[in-house]
Write a protein that holds these residues in place. Structure first.
Motif, mmCIF file in Angstrom:
data_model
loop_
_atom_site.group_PDB
_atom_site.id
_atom_site.type_symbol
_atom_site.label_atom_id
_atom_site.label_comp_id
_atom_site.label_asym_id
_atom_site.label_seq_id
_atom_site.Cartn_x
_atom_site.Cartn_y
_atom_site.Cartn_z
ATOM 1 N N LEU A 123 -95.054 -0.884 34.341
ATOM 2 C CA LEU A 123 -95.403 -2.199 33.783
ATOM 3 C C LEU A 123 -94.684 -3.335 34.504
ATOM 4 O O LEU A 123 -95.253 -4.418 34.683
ATOM 5 C CB LEU A 123 -95.088 -2.225 32.284
ATOM 6 N N SER A 124 -93.440 -3.104 34.912
ATOM 7 C CA SER A 124 -92.693 -4.152 35.633
ATOM 8 C C SER A 124 -93.390 -4.478 36.945
ATOM 9 O O SER A 124 -93.540 -5.645 37.305
ATOM 10 C CB SER A 124 -91.291 -3.672 36.015
ATOM 11 N N GLU A 125 -93.794 -3.435 37.654
ATOM 12 C CA GLU A 125 -94.453 -3.658 38.938
ATOM 13 C C GLU A 125 -95.794 -4.373 38.729
ATOM 14 O O GLU A 125 -96.185 -5.232 39.515
ATOM 15 C CB GLU A 125 -94.639 -2.321 39.675
ATOM 16 N N THR A 126 -96.485 -4.021 37.653
ATOM 17 C CA THR A 126 -97.765 -4.684 37.362
ATOM 18 C C THR A 126 -97.535 -6.162 37.041
ATOM 19 O O THR A 126 -98.263 -7.038 37.525
ATOM 20 C CB THR A 126 -98.491 -3.983 36.193
ATOM 21 N N ALA A 127 -96.502 -6.438 36.246
ATOM 22 C CA ALA A 127 -96.194 -7.832 35.888
ATOM 23 C C ALA A 127 -95.815 -8.624 37.147
ATOM 24 O O ALA A 127 -96.246 -9.767 37.335
ATOM 25 C CB ALA A 127 -95.052 -7.869 34.873
ATOM 26 N N ARG A 128 -95.030 -7.999 38.013
ATOM 27 C CA ARG A 128 -94.596 -8.672 39.248
ATOM 28 C C ARG A 128 -95.813 -9.013 40.123
ATOM 29 O O ARG A 128 -95.959 -10.119 40.619
ATOM 30 C CB ARG A 128 -93.642 -7.744 40.008
ATOM 31 N N GLN A 129 -96.716 -8.035 40.253
ATOM 32 C CA GLN A 129 -97.933 -8.248 41.048
ATOM 33 C C GLN A 129 -98.822 -9.305 40.413
ATOM 34 O O GLN A 129 -99.434 -10.101 41.105
ATOM 35 C CB GLN A 129 -98.743 -6.947 41.131
ATOM 36 N N TYR A 137 -103.411 -12.657 32.873
ATOM 37 C CA TYR A 137 -102.927 -11.573 32.002
ATOM 38 C C TYR A 137 -102.671 -10.308 32.819
ATOM 39 O O TYR A 137 -103.245 -10.124 33.893
ATOM 40 C CB TYR A 137 -103.981 -11.207 30.943
ATOM 41 N N PHE A 138 -101.867 -9.434 32.243
ATOM 42 C CA PHE A 138 -101.749 -8.068 32.767
ATOM 43 C C PHE A 138 -101.632 -7.124 31.579
ATOM 44 O O PHE A 138 -101.240 -7.508 30.478
ATOM 45 C CB PHE A 138 -100.530 -7.907 33.703
ATOM 46 N N THR A 139 -102.016 -5.876 31.809
ATOM 47 C CA THR A 139 -101.812 -4.844 30.790
ATOM 48 C C THR A 139 -101.979 -3.473 31.445
ATOM 49 O O THR A 139 -102.081 -3.363 32.663
ATOM 50 C CB THR A 139 -102.736 -5.017 29.570
ATOM 51 N N THR A 140 -101.985 -2.427 30.632
ATOM 52 C CA THR A 140 -102.128 -1.060 31.137
ATOM 53 C C THR A 140 -103.109 -0.268 30.278
ATOM 54 O O THR A 140 -103.262 -0.555 29.081
ATOM 55 C CB THR A 140 -100.765 -0.343 31.156
ATOM 56 N N THR A 141 -103.706 0.742 30.896
ATOM 57 C CA THR A 141 -104.621 1.630 30.152
ATOM 58 C C THR A 141 -103.853 2.661 29.319
ATOM 59 O O THR A 141 -104.450 3.375 28.524
ATOM 60 C CB THR A 141 -105.508 2.429 31.138
ATOM 61 N N GLU A 162 -92.522 -11.516 29.816
ATOM 62 C CA GLU A 162 -91.641 -12.685 29.653
ATOM 63 C C GLU A 162 -90.767 -12.855 30.896
ATOM 64 O O GLU A 162 -90.584 -13.952 31.399
ATOM 65 C CB GLU A 162 -90.763 -12.460 28.416
ATOM 66 N N LYS A 163 -90.270 -11.722 31.383
ATOM 67 C CA LYS A 163 -89.397 -11.759 32.563
ATOM 68 C C LYS A 163 -90.115 -12.359 33.782
ATOM 69 O O LYS A 163 -89.551 -13.153 34.517
ATOM 70 C CB LYS A 163 -88.920 -10.336 32.872
ATOM 71 N N TYR A 164 -91.379 -11.974 33.989
ATOM 72 C CA TYR A 164 -92.101 -12.438 35.179
ATOM 73 C C TYR A 164 -92.983 -13.667 34.910
ATOM 74 O O TYR A 164 -93.638 -14.166 35.821
ATOM 75 C CB TYR A 164 -92.952 -11.302 35.758
ATOM 76 N N GLY A 165 -93.024 -14.116 33.648
ATOM 77 C CA GLY A 165 -93.795 -15.315 33.335
ATOM 78 C C GLY A 165 -95.307 -15.102 33.371
ATOM 79 O O GLY A 165 -96.057 -15.985 33.778
ATOM 80 N N VAL A 166 -95.767 -13.898 32.970
ATOM 81 C CA VAL A 166 -97.213 -13.622 32.883
ATOM 82 C C VAL A 166 -97.504 -13.100 31.483
ATOM 83 O O VAL A 166 -96.685 -12.387 30.894
ATOM 84 C CB VAL A 166 -97.675 -12.511 33.868
ATOM 85 N N LYS A 167 -98.704 -13.426 30.968
ATOM 86 C CA LYS A 167 -99.043 -12.990 29.604
ATOM 87 C C LYS A 167 -99.421 -11.513 29.586
ATOM 88 O O LYS A 167 -100.268 -11.083 30.382
ATOM 89 C CB LYS A 167 -100.220 -13.825 29.069
#
Ligand code: SF4
Length: 215
Positions: A123-129, A137-141, A162-167
């Motif tokens: 999830l961290s890598e997804t948020a960073r990307q 937005y980002f999320t996971t299956t 919150e850390k990466y500033g993306v919803k």
């Protein structure tokens, strides 16, 4: 202490209604663990979002399994029909990063502390990307699996968002027959369905369970 569980599917529905009222199609970076889990989620969310599937799973072992799963994912995107188009982005197959994360937790059973860290890694890598790519937005299956802890996944997703500033798009995709629908779609598209979570520790656990049940 009795911690009250949040119904994340209800929370998601409220947000989807709001997006519909606004008449918008926001961008979504959707982390996917495999084609079967993504099938229903893509079908469901492509009604509302412009989706990019992000395949970031450095946990998967062995490499031949990784290749099998990523090819199946790409093929499914090409085979399915969506309300809004779905595109694909591959993350790095950074196995060293996974093994560093899992150090000292190799022996733990599926669903324990190693898995929470594994959710966090992906999830961290997804948020960073998502932040780097300007996604809204980002999320996971992952929450579609009955074996995954949806409460923890959402807590981690919200924290890294919150850390990466993306919803972070909250979810519990197994609800409303989501898991059942993913099985139907897997059959419809003839998808390869693996019988272990992904890492070599989960593979060893599955093999051990198989040998016990064969006795
Ligand atoms: S069992 Fe699954 S979630 Fe847990 S560490 Fe292995 S791959 Fe990650």
């Amino acid at each position: 202490m009795n911690v009250q569980k949040v119904n994340y599917q209800k929370e998601l529905e409220k947000l989807l209604n709001k997006i519909t009222e606004e008449g918008r199609t926001p961008s979504l970076l959707l982390h996917s663990c495999c084609a079967p889990c993504s099938s229903y989620v893509m079908e469901y969310l492509s009604e509302y979002f412009s989706i990019t599937i992000f395949y970031y799973n450095p946990n998967i072992y062995p490499e031949s399994e990784y290749t099998k799963r990523i090819l199946e994912q790409q093929k499914l995107i090409g085979d399915m029909h969506f309300t809004h188009p779905v595109s694909f982005l591959a993350g790095k197959y950074d196995r060293e990063r996974f093994y560093r994360m899992a150090e000292g937790m190799e022996h733990l059973k599926e669903g324990g502390a190693r898995c929470m860290k594994c959710y966090e890694l992906r999830l961290s890598e997804t948020a960073r990307q998502a932040a780097a790519g300007g996604f809204e937005y980002f999320t996971t299956t992952l929450s579609i699996s009955p074996l995954k802890n949806a409460q923890k996944l959402n807590e981690i997703g919200l924290a890294v968002g919150e850390k990466y500033g993306v919803k972070y798009l909250v979810s519990d995709f197994k609800k409303k027959n989501g898991y059942k629908r993913s099985v139907e779609l897997s059959n419809e598209y003839g998808l390869y369905r693996q019988d272990y979570c992904g890492c070599e520790f989960s593979l060893a656990q599955r093999e051990q369970e198989r040998s016990f049940s064969a006795r």
